[in-house]
Design a protein around this motif. Structure first.
Motif, mmCIF file in Angstrom:
data_model
loop_
_atom_site.group_PDB
_atom_site.id
_atom_site.type_symbol
_atom_site.label_atom_id
_atom_site.label_comp_id
_atom_site.label_asym_id
_atom_site.label_seq_id
_atom_site.Cartn_x
_atom_site.Cartn_y
_atom_site.Cartn_z
ATOM 1 N N HIS A 1 5.560 8.754 -4.147
ATOM 2 C CA HIS A 1 4.666 7.842 -3.444
ATOM 3 C C HIS A 1 5.483 7.092 -2.390
ATOM 4 N N GLY B 1 -7.298 6.303 5.166
ATOM 5 C CA GLY B 1 -7.926 5.038 4.827
ATOM 6 C C GLY B 1 -7.356 3.879 5.622
ATOM 7 N N CYS C 1 0.852 -1.190 0.000
ATOM 8 C CA CYS C 1 0.000 0.000 0.000
ATOM 9 C C CYS C 1 0.892 1.245 0.000
ATOM 10 N N LEU D 1 -3.422 3.947 -1.127
ATOM 11 C CA LEU D 1 -4.233 4.074 0.075
ATOM 12 C C LEU D 1 -4.804 5.489 0.178
ATOM 13 N N LYS D 2 -6.114 5.560 0.364
ATOM 14 C CA LYS D 2 -6.755 6.865 0.532
ATOM 15 C C LYS D 2 -6.272 7.522 1.822
ATOM 16 N N GLU D 3 -6.280 8.844 1.851
ATOM 17 C CA GLU D 3 -5.900 9.567 3.057
ATOM 18 C C GLU D 3 -6.823 9.156 4.204
#
Length: 275
Positions: free
Chosen positions: A61, A100, A53, A96-98
């Protein structure tokens, strides 16, 4: 089940060993054609799947999570291999969403279900020979309470293909599960052993079925994966060969003798061995 008659899907079994705190999954290494003829005795039925992730930034990233889980199958190798390759690629690049949450095994199992169902439908020409498959995804993710097993089951009913996801309670209910055309025979033999006062030893039973060539759809070599709180492992299988000498033995890995392919540079293949 009438739609699946004639399918030759070999054997994959999963169980929990309380004394070792591990889930074991074992399979043979034989692939058969729809007519029962042997295609190969050296097919891998398990492999690892990397789950990574990443937090997405404006300039770079950052990997925030990285682990390996295991995948296994019994049934159509063409559908299974296509699904495994796609799943491995997808789970290695998860954004991965913030704020998340890292996926659970159930989430990865659902992704595998969607991929498998799509592939199963795309491979529609093989339905006529009943080439379905079962797949399992096993391991432990940070938000899983313990090791989890996701089971994917392909069905064809009235010409409609579908894949169902079941989360197996291997640990909570302390059960043994088996899939493939040899599963009924496997459970019958386990029950006979239990009635006779024998120990619960699925590895020994699968070894016996393979060694004695008791079924045409089960053969080759034993292969094994273990899953615990510290991750998954794919052990070598060590077999004594007493007739060739006191210390003679065969060592196989995922259905193939480990010495056949040789070294990888200065490295050998594999970390853990089991008898």
């Amino acid at each position: 089940m009438d739609d699946l008659e004639g399918a030759h899907m070999t054997l994959l079994a999963i169980w929990h060993r309380k004394d070792q705190g591990l889930i074991f999954a074992a399979a043979d290494s034989r692939l058969t054609n729809s007519d029962g003829s042997i295609l190969t005795n050296h097919a891998p039925k398990f492999t690892s799947c990397r789950v990574s992730c990443f937090a997405i930034g404006a300039k770079k990233h950052t990997r925030v999570f990285d682990t390996n889980i295991a995948i296994g199958y019994a049934g159509s190798s063409s559908v299974a291999f296509a699904t495994i390759a796609t799943l491995q690629a997808y789970t290695s690049v998860l954004a991965l969403k913030e704020h998340g949450q890292i996926p659970r095994i159930a989430d990865i199992g659902e992704l595998a279900r969607r991929i498998l169902e799509s592939n199963f439908k795309d491979f529609g020409a093989i339905w006529d020979i009943k080439s379905v498959c079962d797949m399992v995804v096993l391991g432990k993710m940070p938000h899983d309470r313990n090791v989890q097993v996701a089971h994917l089951q392909c069905t064809v009913k009235d010409g409609v293909a579908a894949v169902k996801l079941n989360m197996l309670s291997i640990i909570d209910q302390d059960i043994c599960a088996a899939f493939g055309s040899g599963s009924s025979y496997f459970f019958e033999q386990l029950e006979i052993d239990k009635v006779g006062g024998g120990r619960f030893e699925p590895i020994n039973l699968i070894n016996r079925i393979i060694r004695n060539d008791e079924r045409k759809d089960i053969g080759g070599d034993l292969q094994l994966v273990t899953a615990g709180k510290n991750g998954v492992e794919f052990p070598f299988i060590v077999k004594d060969r007493a007739k060739f000498g006191k210390n003679a033995m065969d060592v196989s890995f995922l259905g193939r003798r480990s010495d056949v392919l040789g070294l990888v540079g200065d490295c050998t293949i594999g970390l853990v061995a089991r008898r």
